[in-house]
Design a protein around this motif. Structure first.
Motif, PDB file in Angstrom:
ATOM      1  N   LYS A 242       2.058-150.349 -18.201  1.00  0.00           N
ATOM      2  CA  LYS A 242       1.927-151.474 -19.052  1.00  0.00           C
ATOM      3  C   LYS A 242       3.151-151.666 -19.908  1.00  0.00           C
ATOM      4  O   LYS A 242       3.769-150.740 -20.369  1.00  0.00           O
ATOM      5  CB  LYS A 242       0.780-151.216 -20.078  1.00  0.00           C
ATOM      6  CG  LYS A 242       0.780-152.670 -21.172  1.00  0.00           C
ATOM      7  CD  LYS A 242       0.180-153.776 -20.396  1.00  0.00           C
ATOM      8  CE  LYS A 242      -1.394-153.423 -19.807  1.00  0.00           C
ATOM      9  NZ  LYS A 242      -1.786-154.629 -19.188  1.00  0.00           N
TER      10      LYS A 242
ATOM     11  N   ASP B 209       5.613-153.447 -22.933  1.00  0.00           N
ATOM     12  CA  ASP B 209       5.088-153.733 -24.211  1.00  0.00           C
ATOM     13  C   ASP B 209       6.254-154.899 -24.745  1.00  0.00           C
ATOM     14  O   ASP B 209       6.895-154.764 -25.449  1.00  0.00           O
ATOM     15  CB  ASP B 209       5.740-152.470 -25.188  1.00  0.00           C
ATOM     16  CG  ASP B 209       4.502-151.277 -25.065  1.00  0.00           C
ATOM     17  OD1 ASP B 209       3.394-151.694 -24.786  1.00  0.00           O
ATOM     18  OD2 ASP B 209       4.929-150.258 -25.128  1.00  0.00           O
TER      19      ASP B 209
ATOM     20  N   GLU C   8      -4.707-155.122 -24.455  1.00  0.00           N
ATOM     21  CA  GLU C   8      -3.921-154.819 -23.204  1.00  0.00           C
ATOM     22  C   GLU C   8      -2.956-156.051 -22.675  1.00  0.00           C
ATOM     23  O   GLU C   8      -2.442-155.984 -21.617  1.00  0.00           O
ATOM     24  CB  GLU C   8      -5.215-154.623 -22.159  1.00  0.00           C
ATOM     25  CG  GLU C   8      -5.903-153.472 -22.315  1.00  0.00           C
ATOM     26  CD  GLU C   8      -5.461-152.053 -21.941  1.00  0.00           C
ATOM     27  OE1 GLU C   8      -4.270-152.286 -21.450  1.00  0.00           O
ATOM     28  OE2 GLU C   8      -5.794-150.923 -22.647  1.00  0.00           O
TER      29      GLU C   8
ATOM     30  N   GLY D  90       0.111-158.478 -21.828  1.00  0.00           N
ATOM     31  CA  GLY D  90       1.324-157.998 -21.729  1.00  0.00           C
ATOM     32  C   GLY D  90       1.323-157.767 -20.072  1.00  0.00           C
ATOM     33  O   GLY D  90       0.447-157.704 -19.335  1.00  0.00           O
TER      34      GLY D  90
ATOM     35  N   ARG E  46      -1.518-154.245 -29.138  1.00  0.00           N
ATOM     36  CA  ARG E  46      -1.252-152.848 -29.530  1.00  0.00           C
ATOM     37  C   ARG E  46      -0.128-152.532 -30.281  1.00  0.00           C
ATOM     38  O   ARG E  46       0.983-153.390 -30.112  1.00  0.00           O
ATOM     39  CB  ARG E  46      -1.429-151.837 -28.269  1.00  0.00           C
ATOM     40  CG  ARG E  46      -0.361-152.192 -27.106  1.00  0.00           C
ATOM     41  CD  ARG E  46      -0.485-151.782 -25.913  1.00  0.00           C
ATOM     42  NE  ARG E  46       0.289-152.245 -24.793  1.00  0.00           N
ATOM     43  CZ  ARG E  46       0.576-153.442 -24.135  1.00  0.00           C
ATOM     44  NH1 ARG E  46      -0.554-154.265 -24.684  1.00  0.00           N
ATOM     45  NH2 ARG E  46       1.425-153.852 -23.408  1.00  0.00           N
TER      46      ARG E  46
ATOM     47  N   GLY F 117       3.688-151.974 -31.080  1.00  0.00           N
ATOM     48  CA  GLY F 117       5.126-151.879 -30.462  1.00  0.00           C
ATOM     49  C   GLY F 117       5.246-152.957 -29.313  1.00  0.00           C
ATOM     50  O   GLY F 117       6.224-153.011 -29.012  1.00  0.00           O
ATOM     51  N   VAL F 118       4.234-153.932 -29.296  1.00  0.00           N
ATOM     52  CA  VAL F 118       4.500-155.225 -28.490  1.00  0.00           C
ATOM     53  C   VAL F 118       5.593-156.069 -29.013  1.00  0.00           C
ATOM     54  O   VAL F 118       5.350-156.694 -29.895  1.00  0.00           O
ATOM     55  CB  VAL F 118       3.141-155.793 -27.960  1.00  0.00           C
ATOM     56  CG1 VAL F 118       3.300-156.838 -27.348  1.00  0.00           C
ATOM     57  CG2 VAL F 118       2.320-154.585 -27.504  1.00  0.00           C
ATOM     58  N   THR F 119       6.534-156.390 -28.293  1.00  0.00           N
ATOM     59  CA  THR F 119       7.479-157.419 -28.653  1.00  0.00           C
ATOM     60  C   THR F 119       7.336-158.694 -28.046  1.00  0.00           C
ATOM     61  O   THR F 119       6.882-158.783 -26.995  1.00  0.00           O
ATOM     62  CB  THR F 119       8.962-156.925 -28.109  1.00  0.00           C
ATOM     63  OG1 THR F 119       9.327-155.398 -28.607  1.00  0.00           O
ATOM     64  CG2 THR F 119       9.839-157.944 -28.650  1.00  0.00           C
TER      65      THR F 119
END
Length: 487
Positions: free
Chosen positions: A197, A199, A246, A248, A481, A483-485
């Motif tokens: 996955k 981020d 989830e 991304g 979640r 840390g996702v940019t």
């Protein structure tokens, strides 16, 4: 000779769009067939650019037997009603129990379905089907380019293959890829999955695989990593207007050994990392876009009304760009498709050549007010026609009553069911040729490029009010979640 069950259940869920999406949306037809069961499934989906169509065609001369069970889809929209999901899955379970012994199962899925209380609807569906078939028989799934991959989906299938292109001109080809994987599995091969996955989130308009776009470069690298013993290396960008843990992009590979699969994932991940910041573009306001078109009066323009794209969960009825066209008194333009069933009905009641005064569009939120004025009814249609472009090729459209109306020199193509403007047949059904307009306003994000790009000197992404938010930084994500940019 194997007996293979065939199922399909597709929905791209925009969790920010008003919902819920009810059962009726899956039962009715639009660009794709309505809910269909048994042998009728093959007739309803045949010769279309759909994954199920490609799978069936590819398996036709293999000697294997297909057991068509159920297939349905609904236009992208808000979260699927729990009752609708349960009704459809329960029917699938019943048909699966009644089907008799099966050696394998093919599933035509989207991969980003969210219900009122399920973040991973496909994972739940697969687990429920496994309770009936057991763990031994191979499951092969075809997925949308915008699928959101989860561990449950990987665990419950032997292979998943996603579209390579956006516009999705390869949906049927993806079904054929799934058929090839299925045949290898039935011949006794096994594949090991590896996945990762990523981020970050990429807005829909910047996910195009055409030309020199970053997604196109990544797809080319993925194809270069594929070999006979590593048949699938996939970059799956995901659907960004979905607020789930989830959400991304993901990289997914299948190979003869875990090490080979993992090596493919790692190599592609490095390529994606180097291009991550290239996923960007310019969003124009309606006034900015039209000023550009006015300044370059000898050139032809497509204005993509991306935020009212029904293919991203929007209503297809907003009027922001239409208002701007009228305010700036720009003629020689067409807007397509604007969904307004009451207006279409009134147009049919009045007849071709009549003039009606009725508010048009503007019923959804977010959006601008309806357009009011005198509309000349130029053409009428029943909304039943066949798609001719690369994306909707062969699709037997059922968009309800349609009309082409003109106000102050601007043509508006009106439908009763929402559908993104991605096929020139939509114009021809209403007696119009898209080449006759200098400015085309198309309610679509990327799919329109497959059939309309050649008609324009320039394409501008326009940010008018609508539920398919293009600047993801404007959305209030609460469940991603850490840390996702957001790019």
């Amino acid at each position: 000779m194997a007996r293979i069950g065939v199922l399909g259940f597709l929905h791209e869920t925009n969790t920010f769009a008003p919902g819920p999406t009810e059962l009726a949306r899956f039962i009715e037809a639009d660009a794709w067939p309505g809910l269909v069961e048994g042998q009728a499934l093959l007739d309803a989906t045949g010769a279309m650019n759909l994954a199920v169509s490609g799978f069936v065609a590819a398996m036709r001369d293999t000697g294997h037997i297909l057991a068509p069970l159920l297939w349905c889809s609904a236009n992208p929209s808000g979260p699927v009603a729990d009752a609708a999901f349960d009704t459809i899955v329960s029917r699938m379970e019943t048909l699966l129990r009644q089907a008799g012994p099966l050696d394998a199962l093919f599933l035509d899925l989207h991969g980003s379905m969210v219900t009122e209380h399920l973040d991973d609807a496909e994972g739940e569906l697969l687990q429920r089907l496994r309770r009936i078939t057991g763990p031994a028989i191979p499951y092969v799934a075809a997925l949308d380019f915008h699928a959101i991959i989860t561990q449950a989906m990987v665990d419950q299938t032997q292979a998943m293959v996603a579209y390579h292109s956006y516009p999705h001109v390869d949906m049927a080809d993806t079904g054929a890829r799934a058929a090839r994987m299925m045949q290898r599995l039935l011949a006794g091969e096994s594949f090991h999955a590896a996945w990762q996955k990523l981020d970050f989130l990429v807005s829909m308009p910047w996910q195009s695989t055409l030309g020199d776009e970053p997604a196109g470069k990544i797809m080319a690298q993925a194809r270069a990593l594929e070999t006979l013993d590593r048949p699938e290396v996939q970059f799956i960008p995901g659907f960004p207007n979905s607020d789930t843990p989830e959400s991304g992009p993901a990289i997914l590979a299948y190979a003869s050994t875990p090490a080979r699969a993992q090596a493919g994932v790692q190599a592609l991940a490095q390529r994606v990392s180097g291009l991550q910041q290239a996923f960007s573009g310019t969003l124009h306001t309606p006034d900015q876009a039209l000023q550009i078109a006015r300044t370059h009066a000898s050139l032809r323009y497509i204005l993509a009304d991306t935020q009212d794209n029904p293919g991203g969960g929007a209503a297809g009825d907003t009027t922001g760009i239409l208002h701007a066209l009228l305010d700036q008194q720009l003629s020689g333009a067409a807007v397509a498709l604007l969904c307004d069933a009451p207006f279409a009905l009134a147009a049919h009641q009045a007849g071709t050549g009549s003039t009606i005064r009725l508010p048009l569009g503007g019923r959804s939120t977010p959006g601008d007010p309806p357009v009011e004025g005198d509309f000349e009814i130029l053409a009428l249609g029943d909304g039943k026609f066949v798609g001719t472009g690369p994306f909707y090729q062969g699709c037997r459209m059922e968009l309800g009553l349609m009309a082409r109306a003109r106000i102050q020199g601007v043509d508006v193509l009106v439908s009763s069911r929402k559908q993104q403007a991605a096929d020139q047949a939509m114009f021809r059904h209403l007696g119009a040729d898209p080449q006759d307009y200098r400015i085309l306003v198309l309610k679509s994000s990327v799919h329109f490029r497959a059939d309309f790009s050649a008609l324009a000197d320039h394409i501008l992404m326009v940010k008018a009010p609508g539920a398919n938010t293009a600047d993801l930084r404007e959305l209030r994500y609460t469940r991603l979640r850490p840390g996702v940019t957001i790019l």
